[in-house]
Design a protein around this motif. Structure first.
Motif, PDB file in Angstrom:
ATOM      1  N   GLN A  48     -16.827  51.867  23.423  1.00  0.00           N
ATOM      2  CA  GLN A  48     -17.735  51.766  22.280  1.00  0.00           C
ATOM      3  C   GLN A  48     -18.314  50.369  22.115  1.00  0.00           C
ATOM      4  OE1 GLN A  48     -16.474  53.443  18.576  1.00  0.00           O
ATOM      5  NE2 GLN A  48     -15.424  55.133  19.579  1.00  0.00           N
ATOM      6  N   SER A  49     -17.497  49.356  22.285  1.00  0.00           N
ATOM      7  CA  SER A  49     -17.977  47.984  22.057  1.00  0.00           C
ATOM      8  C   SER A  49     -18.465  47.309  23.337  1.00  0.00           C
ATOM      9  CB  SER A  49     -16.870  47.131  21.435  1.00  0.00           C
ATOM     10  OG  SER A  49     -15.850  46.872  22.388  1.00  0.00           O
ATOM     11  N   GLY A  50     -18.064  47.858  24.491  1.00  0.00           N
ATOM     12  CA  GLY A  50     -18.423  47.221  25.747  1.00  0.00           C
ATOM     13  C   GLY A  50     -17.560  46.005  26.054  1.00  0.00           C
ATOM     14  N   ARG A  51     -16.506  45.811  25.293  1.00  0.00           N
ATOM     15  CA  ARG A  51     -15.610  44.667  25.514  1.00  0.00           C
ATOM     16  C   ARG A  51     -14.455  45.092  26.418  1.00  0.00           C
ATOM     17  NH1 ARG A  51     -15.174  40.344  21.966  1.00  0.00           N
ATOM     18  NH2 ARG A  51     -17.058  40.016  20.762  1.00  0.00           N
ATOM     19  N   PHE A  52     -13.905  44.135  27.130  1.00  0.00           N
ATOM     20  CA  PHE A  52     -12.764  44.423  27.986  1.00  0.00           C
ATOM     21  C   PHE A  52     -11.872  43.202  28.082  1.00  0.00           C
ATOM     22  CE2 PHE A  52     -15.895  42.586  30.780  1.00  0.00           C
ATOM     23  CZ  PHE A  52     -15.154  41.770  31.619  1.00  0.00           C
ATOM     24  N   ALA A  53     -10.636  43.446  28.517  1.00  0.00           N
ATOM     25  CA  ALA A  53      -9.681  42.361  28.714  1.00  0.00           C
ATOM     26  C   ALA A  53      -8.688  42.776  29.781  1.00  0.00           C
ATOM     27  CB  ALA A  53      -8.951  42.038  27.410  1.00  0.00           C
ATOM     28  N   ILE A  54      -8.134  41.788  30.442  1.00  0.00           N
ATOM     29  CA  ILE A  54      -7.026  41.996  31.371  1.00  0.00           C
ATOM     30  C   ILE A  54      -5.764  41.777  30.551  1.00  0.00           C
ATOM     31  CG2 ILE A  54      -5.896  41.171  33.453  1.00  0.00           C
ATOM     32  CD1 ILE A  54      -8.726  40.217  34.362  1.00  0.00           C
ATOM     33  N   ILE A  55      -4.949  42.834  30.436  1.00  0.00           N
ATOM     34  CA  ILE A  55      -3.837  42.805  29.483  1.00  0.00           C
ATOM     35  C   ILE A  55      -2.522  43.142  30.155  1.00  0.00           C
ATOM     36  CG2 ILE A  55      -2.909  43.830  27.380  1.00  0.00           C
ATOM     37  CD1 ILE A  55      -5.749  44.404  26.508  1.00  0.00           C
ATOM     38  N   GLY A  56      -1.541  42.319  29.877  1.00  0.00           N
ATOM     39  CA  GLY A  56      -0.155  42.549  30.261  1.00  0.00           C
ATOM     40  C   GLY A  56       0.708  42.452  29.015  1.00  0.00           C
ATOM     41  N   SER A  57       1.968  42.752  29.147  1.00  0.00           N
ATOM     42  CA  SER A  57       2.848  42.725  27.975  1.00  0.00           C
ATOM     43  C   SER A  57       2.920  41.326  27.361  1.00  0.00           C
ATOM     44  CB  SER A  57       4.247  43.237  28.331  1.00  0.00           C
ATOM     45  OG  SER A  57       4.760  42.531  29.432  1.00  0.00           O
ATOM     46  N   ASP A  58       2.805  40.282  28.176  1.00  0.00           N
ATOM     47  CA  ASP A  58       2.814  38.924  27.638  1.00  0.00           C
ATOM     48  C   ASP A  58       1.602  38.655  26.740  1.00  0.00           C
ATOM     49  OD1 ASP A  58       1.230  39.109  29.982  1.00  0.00           O
ATOM     50  OD2 ASP A  58       1.331  36.932  30.284  1.00  0.00           O
ATOM     51  N   ASP A  59       0.475  39.265  27.061  1.00  0.00           N
ATOM     52  CA  ASP A  59      -0.726  39.088  26.246  1.00  0.00           C
ATOM     53  C   ASP A  59      -0.579  39.745  24.874  1.00  0.00           C
ATOM     54  OD1 ASP A  59      -2.317  37.739  28.286  1.00  0.00           O
ATOM     55  OD2 ASP A  59      -2.264  39.690  29.304  1.00  0.00           O
ATOM     56  N   LEU A  60       0.140  40.851  24.827  1.00  0.00           N
ATOM     57  CA  LEU A  60       0.338  41.545  23.551  1.00  0.00           C
ATOM     58  C   LEU A  60       1.184  40.730  22.585  1.00  0.00           C
ATOM     59  CD1 LEU A  60       0.908  45.209  24.762  1.00  0.00           C
ATOM     60  CD2 LEU A  60      -1.220  44.131  24.002  1.00  0.00           C
ATOM     61  N   GLU A  61       1.975  39.823  23.113  1.00  0.00           N
ATOM     62  CA  GLU A  61       2.805  38.960  22.268  1.00  0.00           C
ATOM     63  C   GLU A  61       2.030  37.756  21.745  1.00  0.00           C
ATOM     64  OE1 GLU A  61       6.155  37.995  24.719  1.00  0.00           O
ATOM     65  OE2 GLU A  61       6.756  40.096  24.908  1.00  0.00           O
ATOM     66  N   GLU A  62       0.865  37.519  22.298  1.00  0.00           N
ATOM     67  CA  GLU A  62       0.037  36.375  21.918  1.00  0.00           C
ATOM     68  C   GLU A  62      -0.684  36.683  20.596  1.00  0.00           C
ATOM     69  OE1 GLU A  62      -1.095  32.579  22.530  1.00  0.00           O
ATOM     70  OE2 GLU A  62       0.067  33.693  24.008  1.00  0.00           O
ATOM     71  N   GLU A  67      -7.319  40.907  18.692  1.00  0.00           N
ATOM     72  CA  GLU A  67      -8.356  40.742  17.688  1.00  0.00           C
ATOM     73  C   GLU A  67      -9.566  40.026  18.282  1.00  0.00           C
ATOM     74  OE1 GLU A  67      -5.107  40.285  17.255  1.00  0.00           O
ATOM     75  OE2 GLU A  67      -4.523  40.418  15.151  1.00  0.00           O
ATOM     76  N   HIS A  68      -9.286  38.962  19.021  1.00  0.00           N
ATOM     77  CA  HIS A  68     -10.368  38.184  19.634  1.00  0.00           C
ATOM     78  C   HIS A  68     -11.033  38.943  20.784  1.00  0.00           C
ATOM     79  CE1 HIS A  68     -12.626  34.775  21.100  1.00  0.00           C
ATOM     80  NE2 HIS A  68     -12.116  34.986  22.298  1.00  0.00           N
ATOM     81  N   ALA A  69     -10.230  39.517  21.661  1.00  0.00           N
ATOM     82  CA  ALA A  69     -10.770  40.184  22.851  1.00  0.00           C
ATOM     83  C   ALA A  69     -11.659  41.361  22.488  1.00  0.00           C
ATOM     84  CB  ALA A  69      -9.626  40.646  23.756  1.00  0.00           C
ATOM     85  N   GLU A  75      -5.191  45.059  11.571  1.00  0.00           N
ATOM     86  CA  GLU A  75      -4.623  46.419  11.477  1.00  0.00           C
ATOM     87  C   GLU A  75      -5.002  47.257  12.704  1.00  0.00           C
ATOM     88  OE1 GLU A  75      -4.726  50.310   8.503  1.00  0.00           O
ATOM     89  OE2 GLU A  75      -5.645  48.433   7.858  1.00  0.00           O
ATOM     90  N   ASP A  76      -6.266  47.218  13.102  1.00  0.00           N
ATOM     91  CA  ASP A  76      -6.705  47.957  14.285  1.00  0.00           C
ATOM     92  C   ASP A  76      -6.062  47.393  15.552  1.00  0.00           C
ATOM     93  OD1 ASP A  76      -8.264  49.574  12.677  1.00  0.00           O
ATOM     94  OD2 ASP A  76     -10.098  48.424  13.026  1.00  0.00           O
ATOM     95  N   ALA A  77      -5.908  46.088  15.589  1.00  0.00           N
ATOM     96  CA  ALA A  77      -5.260  45.455  16.740  1.00  0.00           C
ATOM     97  C   ALA A  77      -3.810  45.903  16.860  1.00  0.00           C
ATOM     98  CB  ALA A  77      -5.339  43.938  16.624  1.00  0.00           C
ATOM     99  N   GLN A  78      -3.140  46.083  15.730  1.00  0.00           N
ATOM    100  CA  GLN A  78      -1.755  46.542  15.754  1.00  0.00           C
ATOM    101  C   GLN A  78      -1.660  47.958  16.314  1.00  0.00           C
ATOM    102  OE1 GLN A  78       0.997  44.754  15.242  1.00  0.00           O
ATOM    103  NE2 GLN A  78       2.162  46.553  15.853  1.00  0.00           N
ATOM    104  N   GLU A  79      -2.591  48.827  15.933  1.00  0.00           N
ATOM    105  CA  GLU A  79      -2.610  50.197  16.471  1.00  0.00           C
ATOM    106  C   GLU A  79      -2.876  50.190  17.970  1.00  0.00           C
ATOM    107  OE1 GLU A  79      -4.051  52.891  12.714  1.00  0.00           O
ATOM    108  OE2 GLU A  79      -5.609  51.998  13.970  1.00  0.00           O
TER     109      GLU A  79
END
Length: 90
Positions: A48-62, A67-69, A75-79
């Motif tokens: 929908q937004s055209g945004r993307f990120a390379i994500i690993g479990s370490d990134d989720l702890e950051e 929110e930024h990516a 709240e949406d980032a938590q989901e």
């Protein structure tokens, strides 16, 4: 025209998952691409937004990473984080 200089030009097998789910405030339409290319991390595209990120479990702890990516609220980032932890990166 001069000869094209490639930094890399690789082809590899990937596992691609298209998934859509409804959060409390918004719908998530994602493409999750698993590859060996990014040290076990996944390429997660928000259609929908055209945004993307390379994500690993370490990134989720950051703090603030999702929110930024994806330009979404906390709240949406938590989901999204919970989905990625449970369904993608486990």
């Amino acid at each position: 025209m001069s000869e094209r200089f490639y930094l890399y030009d690789d082809t590899e097998q990937t596992k691609t998952r298209f998934v859509s789910f409804m959060g409390e405030n918004q719908r998530f339409d994602l493409v999750v691409i698993k590859t060996d290319r990014h040290f076990g991390k996944c390429l997660v595209l928000d259609i929908q937004s055209g945004r993307f990120a390379i994500i690993g479990s370490d990134d989720l702890e950051e703090p603030g990473y999702l929110e930024h990516a994806y330009n979404i609220n906390e709240e949406d980032a938590q989901e999204l984080c919970e989905f990625l932890e449970e369904e993608v990166l486990s």
